[in-house]
Design a protein around this motif. Structure first.
Motif, mmCIF file in Angstrom:
data_model
loop_
_atom_site.group_PDB
_atom_site.id
_atom_site.type_symbol
_atom_site.label_atom_id
_atom_site.label_comp_id
_atom_site.label_asym_id
_atom_site.label_seq_id
_atom_site.Cartn_x
_atom_site.Cartn_y
_atom_site.Cartn_z
ATOM 1 N N VAL A 144 -26.585 27.049 12.864
ATOM 2 C CA VAL A 144 -25.937 28.280 12.411
ATOM 3 C C VAL A 144 -25.703 28.192 10.911
ATOM 4 O O VAL A 144 -25.175 27.198 10.417
ATOM 5 C CB VAL A 144 -24.601 28.494 13.153
ATOM 6 C CG1 VAL A 144 -23.864 29.698 12.571
ATOM 7 C CG2 VAL A 144 -24.857 28.695 14.634
ATOM 8 N N ARG A 170 -19.807 32.964 14.395
ATOM 9 C CA ARG A 170 -20.843 32.669 15.370
ATOM 10 C C ARG A 170 -20.667 31.300 16.017
ATOM 11 O O ARG A 170 -21.577 30.785 16.642
ATOM 12 C CB ARG A 170 -22.225 32.738 14.705
ATOM 13 C CG ARG A 170 -22.733 34.169 14.576
ATOM 14 C CD ARG A 170 -24.126 34.232 14.022
ATOM 15 N NE ARG A 170 -25.086 33.464 14.808
ATOM 16 C CZ ARG A 170 -26.367 33.330 14.486
ATOM 17 N NH1 ARG A 170 -26.835 33.920 13.410
ATOM 18 N NH2 ARG A 170 -27.171 32.607 15.228
ATOM 19 N N SER A 210 -28.173 35.176 18.413
ATOM 20 C CA SER A 210 -29.120 34.097 18.154
ATOM 21 C C SER A 210 -30.440 34.348 18.868
ATOM 22 O O SER A 210 -30.479 34.641 20.067
ATOM 23 C CB SER A 210 -28.530 32.761 18.615
ATOM 24 O OG SER A 210 -29.463 31.719 18.423
ATOM 25 N N ASP A 228 -22.993 33.949 19.916
ATOM 26 C CA ASP A 228 -24.295 33.329 19.714
ATOM 27 C C ASP A 228 -25.323 33.864 20.716
ATOM 28 O O ASP A 228 -26.490 34.034 20.383
ATOM 29 C CB ASP A 228 -24.163 31.816 19.852
ATOM 30 C CG ASP A 228 -25.132 31.089 18.936
ATOM 31 O OD1 ASP A 228 -25.407 31.608 17.837
ATOM 32 O OD2 ASP A 228 -25.623 30.025 19.327
#
Length: 555
Positions: free
Chosen positions: A386, A394, A404, A400
């Motif tokens: 990250v 996050r 992500s 996430d």
């Protein structure tokens, strides 16, 4: 002069120069030109033979009827032939040229879309098997340059054959009393549809190399089916979107006011004047129809290009990022809703909208699901990968999972479904029974999440051909339950719980008289399967997140 032109093309796009050099040879150009010209000649000779011949005086005294004659005393397909001042039959030449124009249009569109798709997918498959695609990736060319070079260069012989049909096609259209500006609108729609289908072919060929030699046949067959279905009469529902994926939509406008009820191809112009998009009457003006066609094709082309730009440099990356998927759903649902608003959310209209959403979400599952190595990297190094400026917001797993690109796709699929529900809610509230509509939404959401979890689990395994196993499993989950239940003569009325829990129940939920207990048991059975699948996925992610030394000591 030719060498200077090729040098300029090579400087602008080396990939296009490579494709042109390999394909534009005298023999290939001669064959393509001969096929195009011979095809036009055969079509012209066929229709020349259809012209009625005037019999000699005294040989045939009964009235002669033919569709290319001019006199019409009744609403019928064939007209009575009458003689002119010279004793020959008076021929309806605009109608004769119109049929030539229509067949040239349809055959040219099929050749461009179906054959062009086959050539592009087949070319990528050959590049992949020979290993030259990786060599192209290592070249300094950008993904955009390679993308344009392939699309412009691979079907270049097809472009040559199509360009040779333009003189006859243009003359036939003008002779059929079709305005020149409308014919040019049709050519614009053809270019937009080619951009859409060719972009889809490039992305399909890039992401489905595991299909092998079956790739081009599947892609071209799908395009042929789409073109065939797009020619059906307009229905005033969400299904009308399909016709704007191909140039058939603009071809309908060209026939409006030119063709009559009992003529050939009259069904193409049916209900065109009733066509609407967000209550705007787009069926009465070819300019608005062309704008809608460009919007639909442009949106699809843009997202196909985004997927190519992400996937080509990095074959292990997902086709779309999660952020892009949210915008994609907003765009697609807006377009879907515009066509669905033509009529009330009845069974047929709702079914068409659900089919569009099913196709879109299956594509999203394929585009967002990460492969095994990406999931391992995310599970083990999530906090390290990250960026430092995003660690504060996050560092939580839920955030996430939302943003992500390497995380599992189940949460992102659920968010995309909720976005769809929010956009379609105003239209869904027009239905008489709100509970039935929302019950169908719940069943659809459950099954889509189950398919997403199944796909993610298969791609996380160590087996070979994970994509094939995932595609076959999801396809079986879609097709086998209704097939088996139908073979056992278990109709939705006899076994509602089986139909609602194991099939895409949103299609017939609004028309199925099921009790509250049946609905509740169906939903609970789906939730049970979904929870078990996600628990299995969570345990595998936890195991993958452990360091190698920790796993060894634990063993």
């Amino acid at each position: 002069m030719t060498l200077n032109l090729l040098d300029k093309i090579g400087n602008w796009n080396p990939q296009l120069f490579r494709e042109i050099k390999g394909r534009l040879k005298i023999g290939n150009m001669a064959i393509a030109s001969a096929l195009s010209l011979c095809g036009q000649l055969l079509l012209f000779m066929y229709y020349s033979a259809q012209i009625p011949v005037t019999p000699a005086k005294g040989e045939y005294t009964y009235p002669i009827y033919h569709r290319f004659c001019t006199f019409n005393n009744a609403n019928s397909y064939e007209k009575q032939c009458v003689r002119d001042a010279l004793g020959n039959f008076a021929i309806n030449w605009p109608k004769w040229w119109l049929e030539i124009f229509m067949w040239l249009s349809i055959l040219s569109v099929l050749a461009l879309l179906v054959a062009g798709t086959y050539l592009l997918v087949s070319d990528l498959d050959k590049e992949e098997r020979r290993g030259t695609l990786n060599f192209i990736r290592l070249s300094p060319q950008s993904a955009k340059t390679i993308f344009l070079g392939k699309i412009l260069g691979v079907p270049i012989l097809l472009y040559l054959a199509t360009i040779l049909t333009v003189p006859l096609h243009l003359y036939a259209g003008l002779a059929a009393q079709i305005p020149l500006n409308e014919i040019l609108c049709f050519y614009t729609a053809v270019a937009a549809s080619c951009a859409l289908f060719y972009s889809a072919a490039m992305l399909f060929g890039l992401t489905t190399s595991w299909l092998g030699g079956f790739q081009p046949w599947l892609a071209s067959g799908t395009v042929f089916v789409v073109c065939w279905i797009s020619a059906i009469p307009l229905t005033g529902t969400a299904a009308d979107l399909l016709t704007f994926l191909s140039p058939i939509a603009i071809l309908r406008y060209l026939l409006f006011g030119v063709i009559k009820k009992y003529d050939n191809f009259h069904w193409l112009g049916e209900n065109l004047d009733k066509l609407q998009w967000f209550y705007s009457p787009v069926g009465t003006n070819i300019a608005s129809g062309l704008a809608l066609s460009l919007l639909v094709c442009g949106t699809g082309t843009y997202w196909m290009w985004q997927g190519w730009q992400r996937r080509f440099p990095n074959p292990s990356a997902t086709v779309l990022s999660k952020r892009q998927s949210y915008w994609l759903v907003i765009w697609c649902q807006t377009i879907f809703l515009g066509f669905a608003l033509q009529s009330d959310p009845g069974a047929y209209n709702l079914g068409c909208l659900l089919i569009w959403n099913l196709v879109m979400f299956l594509a999203l599952i394929a585009a967002l699901t990460s492969d095994r190595q990406s999931l391992y990297d995310w599970a083990r190094y999530r906090k390290q990968i990250v960026p430092s400026n995003q660690k504060l917001w996050r560092r939580y797993p839920l955030l996430d999972l939302i943003w992500s690109d390497k995380s599992p796709a189940v949460v992102a699929i659920a968010i995309n479904f909720l976005i769809s529900v929010i956009i379609l809610t105003p239209w869904a509230l027009l239905e008489k029974s709100e509970n039935q509509g929302w019950g169908g939404v719940i069943f659809c959401l459950n099954l889509i999440l189950i398919y997403a979890a199944i796909t993610q689990l298969f791609l996380f395994t160590k087996t070979r051909n994970q994509e094939i196993w995932a595609a076959c499993t999801v396809g079986s989950a879609l097709l086998l339950p209704p097939l088996i239940l139908s073979m056992l003569l278990l109709t939705p009325e006899k076994a509602p719980i089986l139909w609602l829990s194991s099939t895409f129940g949103g299609f017939w939920f609004s028309s199925l008289a099921a009790s509250g207990n049946t609905i509740l048991l169906s939903i609970l059975s789906q939730w049970t399967v979904l929870v078990l699948l996600n628990l299995k996925l969570r345990s595998q992610l936890r195991l993958a997140g452990q360091s190698a030394s920790k796993a060894l000591l634990k063993a």
